[in-house]
Design a protein around this motif. Structure first.
Motif, PDB file in Angstrom:
ATOM      1  N   THR A  17      59.739  96.157  51.724  1.00 41.62           N
ATOM      2  CA  THR A  17      60.348  94.986  51.088  1.00 41.62           C
ATOM      3  C   THR A  17      61.710  94.658  51.696  1.00 41.62           C
ATOM      4  O   THR A  17      62.091  93.490  51.746  1.00 41.62           O
ATOM      5  N   LEU A  18      62.418  95.662  52.188  1.00 39.80           N
ATOM      6  CA  LEU A  18      63.683  95.395  52.886  1.00 39.80           C
ATOM      7  C   LEU A  18      63.431  94.610  54.170  1.00 39.80           C
ATOM      8  O   LEU A  18      64.169  93.668  54.500  1.00 39.80           O
ATOM      9  N   GLY A  20      63.179  85.703  49.797  1.00 37.66           N
ATOM     10  CA  GLY A  20      64.039  86.736  50.370  1.00 37.66           C
ATOM     11  C   GLY A  20      64.876  87.426  49.307  1.00 37.66           C
ATOM     12  O   GLY A  20      65.016  88.653  49.319  1.00 37.66           O
ATOM     13  N   CYS A  21      65.409  86.661  48.374  1.00 38.20           N
ATOM     14  CA  CYS A  21      66.191  87.256  47.276  1.00 38.20           C
ATOM     15  C   CYS A  21      65.324  88.163  46.408  1.00 38.20           C
ATOM     16  O   CYS A  21      65.743  89.256  46.020  1.00 38.20           O
ATOM     17  N   ILE A  22      64.117  87.709  46.107  1.00 36.42           N
ATOM     18  CA  ILE A  22      63.210  88.529  45.288  1.00 36.42           C
ATOM     19  C   ILE A  22      62.863  89.819  46.019  1.00 36.42           C
ATOM     20  O   ILE A  22      62.902  90.913  45.430  1.00 36.42           O
ATOM     21  N   PHE A  23      62.531  89.722  47.305  1.00 41.61           N
ATOM     22  CA  PHE A  23      62.229  90.930  48.081  1.00 41.61           C
ATOM     23  C   PHE A  23      63.442  91.851  48.160  1.00 41.61           C
ATOM     24  O   PHE A  23      63.298  93.075  48.143  1.00 41.61           O
ATOM     25  N   GLY A  24      64.640  91.285  48.238  1.00 44.50           N
ATOM     26  CA  GLY A  24      65.853  92.100  48.270  1.00 44.50           C
ATOM     27  C   GLY A  24      66.052  92.888  46.985  1.00 44.50           C
ATOM     28  O   GLY A  24      66.382  94.079  47.021  1.00 44.50           O
ATOM     29  N   VAL A  25      65.841  92.246  45.855  1.00 43.31           N
ATOM     30  CA  VAL A  25      65.978  92.927  44.562  1.00 43.31           C
ATOM     31  C   VAL A  25      64.939  94.043  44.439  1.00 43.31           C
ATOM     32  O   VAL A  25      65.254  95.158  44.013  1.00 43.31           O
ATOM     33  N   VAL A  26      63.702  93.744  44.817  1.00 40.66           N
ATOM     34  CA  VAL A  26      62.641  94.756  44.747  1.00 40.66           C
ATOM     35  C   VAL A  26      62.957  95.925  45.680  1.00 40.66           C
ATOM     36  O   VAL A  26      62.756  97.090  45.312  1.00 40.66           O
ATOM     37  N   ALA A  27      63.471  95.633  46.860  1.00 41.25           N
ATOM     38  CA  ALA A  27      63.829  96.698  47.801  1.00 41.25           C
ATOM     39  C   ALA A  27      64.914  97.595  47.218  1.00 41.25           C
ATOM     40  O   ALA A  27      64.819  98.831  47.296  1.00 41.25           O
ATOM     41  N   ILE A  28      65.923  96.997  46.624  1.00 39.94           N
ATOM     42  CA  ILE A  28      67.008  97.778  46.025  1.00 39.94           C
ATOM     43  C   ILE A  28      66.469  98.678  44.912  1.00 39.94           C
ATOM     44  O   ILE A  28      66.811  99.851  44.827  1.00 39.94           O
ATOM     45  N   LEU A  29      65.603  98.130  44.063  1.00 39.49           N
ATOM     46  CA  LEU A  29      65.039  98.918  42.973  1.00 39.49           C
ATOM     47  C   LEU A  29      64.187 100.078  43.495  1.00 39.49           C
ATOM     48  O   LEU A  29      64.273 101.196  42.978  1.00 39.49           O
TER      49      LEU A  29
END
Length: 95
Positions: A79-80, A40-49
């Protein structure tokens, strides 16, 4: 003077260390819940980027191939949703 090597960050920045922090209360084993939090953290970072790239209209070009900004909007939303889904599943497992 050597250039910064982003692939050799200190141990405190590795996924394994992060997993260890999350899994401390489960005898040091990776649990399903820890996996969901980490992914979830990895997907969150990718979504933000993705969303930052789309909002700022930043061009991405690899060789002769250029990627339209619309792909980042789609990638950011997908990804979000995966980020939200991962944390919801992890919270259900805690219950």
């Amino acid at each position: 003077m050597t250039p910064l090597n982003i692939f050799r960050l200190p141990n405190m920045f590795t996924i394994r260390n992060f997993a260890g922090i999350i899994a401390e209360n489960s005898g040091g084993k990776m649990t399903h819940q820890a996996y969901l939090y980490i992914s979830g953290c990895i997907f969150g970072v990718v979504a933000i980027l993705h969303l930052i790239r789309a909002a700022l209209q930043l061009p991405v070009k690899i060789g002769t191939l250029s990627f339209p900004v619309g792909l980042s909007w789609v990638g950011g939303v997908v990804t979000l949703l995966l980020y939200i889904w991962g944390f919801q599943l992890a919270a259900k497992g805690r219950g």
